[in-house]
Design a protein around this motif. Structure first.
Motif: not given
Ligand SMILES: Cc1cc2nc3c(=O)[nH]c(=O)nc-3n(C[C@H](O)[C@H](O)[C@H](O)COP(=O)(O)OP(=O)(O)OC[C@H]3O[C@@H](n4cnc5c(N)ncnc54)[C@H](O)[C@@H]3O)c2cc1C
Length: 469
Positions: A13-18
């Protein structure tokens, strides 16, 4: 067998999309785009590893040469800043693929590959590039009984060709890295280094600038024309007039029509965990910090970072109809969920460890899985493409090939069959996506059926298109 645990959504859920590597402190400020007309002896198109090494080596060979590098977006924004950081000595996408395709020259290719890796290490030292380069080697792990059978033969071939390889039984491989899924392994000690790819690229960029290379970012080349003996590279707000050009543009819309048949963009996806605590790290071991890949056709690759995160990627390789490349395709939740599930099955000790980053990137895939080369416009343009997911190390060798080709001289490199020959072309759509889809399905099926290859894969093997990890 890898299974899906229940806590996936929370861990992702907390993963940055980069891409993690490009999200670090220390990224250089963008260089201004080209405005107006500039002259150069050599123009390099593309600011990934291929283009950066080409520009730097062009200056090393002849410091008086005027070199311009033009990058359509940012230096290293594409595969170069998104990869696993496995810097392999292999120029052939692994020894198996090299033996299969270039049996007569594999000895030379292996030697040249090791020399290339040594030269990368020297360059990193010489230019003072802080990129966590470690020659920790690679651990090939078997997670199914059929994968164990191949290990001894691969080790024997690696040793015969001058490498160092140790076959490990289940207990020994778990001593290195503790996963209940491991049944055996192979430690290839000298064939691979690990690196922080973005920092390496930023360091090469700095070295290029210090050597006098002029770099223009946000400067896509729209067309390559000719005026007399000169090449004219047209960009949105200017042009480069150059004697010679090196095309190092990866999987992106090829400027030369012929390349469209040889390269397809295939997406590969990656997760990064938060840093492991000392207790978490102790629970899995990994004292020798090798890069790891499993022996499935749809394989995972993974490694530690300098701050003890685990990068975990691979498995799904996704082609989108019509050779699409688009920012929205960088995220693929279904693949991330699958990757996370496989991560926890591999390391149940790390149950619940969260992921901080998720990303995807495009791989310039060709049908022989290692780079191909060529020239155009009476030898004034040299091009490379097709690293197929193993270009971090090989791109420096490829840069030397481009410079050899542009010089017009015959060298040990340009005489190689690997350099002189081309892969088989891909068919146009819709046959292209049907063929790639069928291959992907067949490889998954082979993994589920003790490695047994179906009629389609055997047919591909028969015409030299087979992929064997
Ligand atoms: C997710 C992922 C994981 C990978 N893992 C590994 C790994 O662990 N080890 C390994 O060896 N390899 C790996 N690879 C492959 C590796 O990243 C590449 O082979 C390597 O970076 C070589 O890059 P390149 O310079 O050829 O291409 P790229 O990095 O794609 O650079 C090409 C550049 O050319 C620019 N360009 C294109 N067209 C134009 C134009 N017309 N004008 C101006 N500029 C243009 C693009 O903007 C881009 O910046 C991975 C790739 C991905 C995507």
């Amino acid at each position: 067998m890898l299974t899906r645990p229940p806590q996936l959504p929370a861990a992702l859920a907390g993963a940055s999309p980069k891409p993690y590597w490009l999200d670090q402190a220390g990224a250089p400020a963008p260089l201004p785009p080209l405005r107006g007309t500039v002259q150069a002896d050599v123009a390099v198109i593309g600011g990934g590893f291929s283009g950066l090494w080409t520009a730097l080596l062009a200056k090393e060979r002849d410091p008086g040469r005027d070199v311009v590098l033009v990058e359509g977006r940012r230096i290293a924004w594409a595969g170069t800043g998104r990869n696993g950081g496995f810097c392999s000595a292999s120029l052939t996408h692994g020894l198996g693929n090299g033996l299969e395709r270039f049996p007569e020259e594999i000895e030379t290719l292996e030697w040249l590959g090791r020399e290339n890796l040594d030269q990368i290490e020297h360059a990193i030292r010489r230019y003072g590039i802080n990129c966590d380069f470690r020659r920790s080697g690679e651990l090939a792990v078997a997670t199914e009984p059929w994968q164990v059978e191949d290990l001894a033969a691969v080790a024997e071939a690696a040793i015969r060709l001058g490498g160092q390889a140790d076959v490990l039984d289940a207990a020994a491989v778990r001593q290195e890295l503790n996963s209940p899924t491991y049944l055996g392994g192979l430690w290839l000690r000298d064939s691979c280094a690990l690196v922080d790819p973005a920092r390496l690229a930023w360091g090469l960029r700095r070295a290029c600038l210090a050597a006098g290379v002029r770099i223009y970012e946000h400067t896509p080349v729209l067309a390559i024309g000719e005026r007399g003996a000169e090449l004219v590279l047209t960009t949105p707000t200017g042009q480069v007039q150059a004697q010679k050009a090196a095309l190092a543009a990866g999987a992106f819309a090829p400027l030369l029509r012929r390349l469209r048949h040889y390269v397809v963009p295939v997406y590969d996806y990656v997760l990064m965990t938060r840093p492991l605590s000392p207790a978490q790290l102790a629970s899995i071991g990994w004292r020798n910090r090798q890069g790891v890949a499993d022996g499935s056709n749809q394989f995972h690759y993974y490694r530690l970072t300098a701050d003890d995160r685990i990068l975990w990627g691979g498995y799904d390789a996704v082609y989108y109809f019509g050779s699409q490349i688009a920012a929205r395709l960088d995220q693929r939740p279904a693949t991330f969920a699958t990757l996370a599930a496989h991560f926890y099955s591999t390391f149940p000790q790390l149950d619940g460890l969260e992921f901080t980053h998720s990303w995807g990137g495009v791989i310039d895939t060709c049908s022989r899985f290692c780079a191909f080369y060529g020239t155009a416009r009476s030898g004034r343009i040299a091009y490379v493409a097709g690293y197929t997911g193993l270009g971090v190390g090989a791109s420096r060798f490829g840069a030397n090939v481009l410079l050899d080709l542009l010089s017009g001289e015959e060298t040990e490199r340009t005489q190689l069959q690997m350099v002189r020959s081309k892969p088989l072309p891909f068919p146009p759509e819709p046959a292209r996506s049907i063929g790639i889809g069928l291959t992907r399905w067949s490889l998954a099926r082979a993994d589920a059926r003790a490695g047994r290859r179906n009629a389609w894969l055997r047919a591909l093997d028969g015409i030299g298109l087979g992929f064997d990890t």
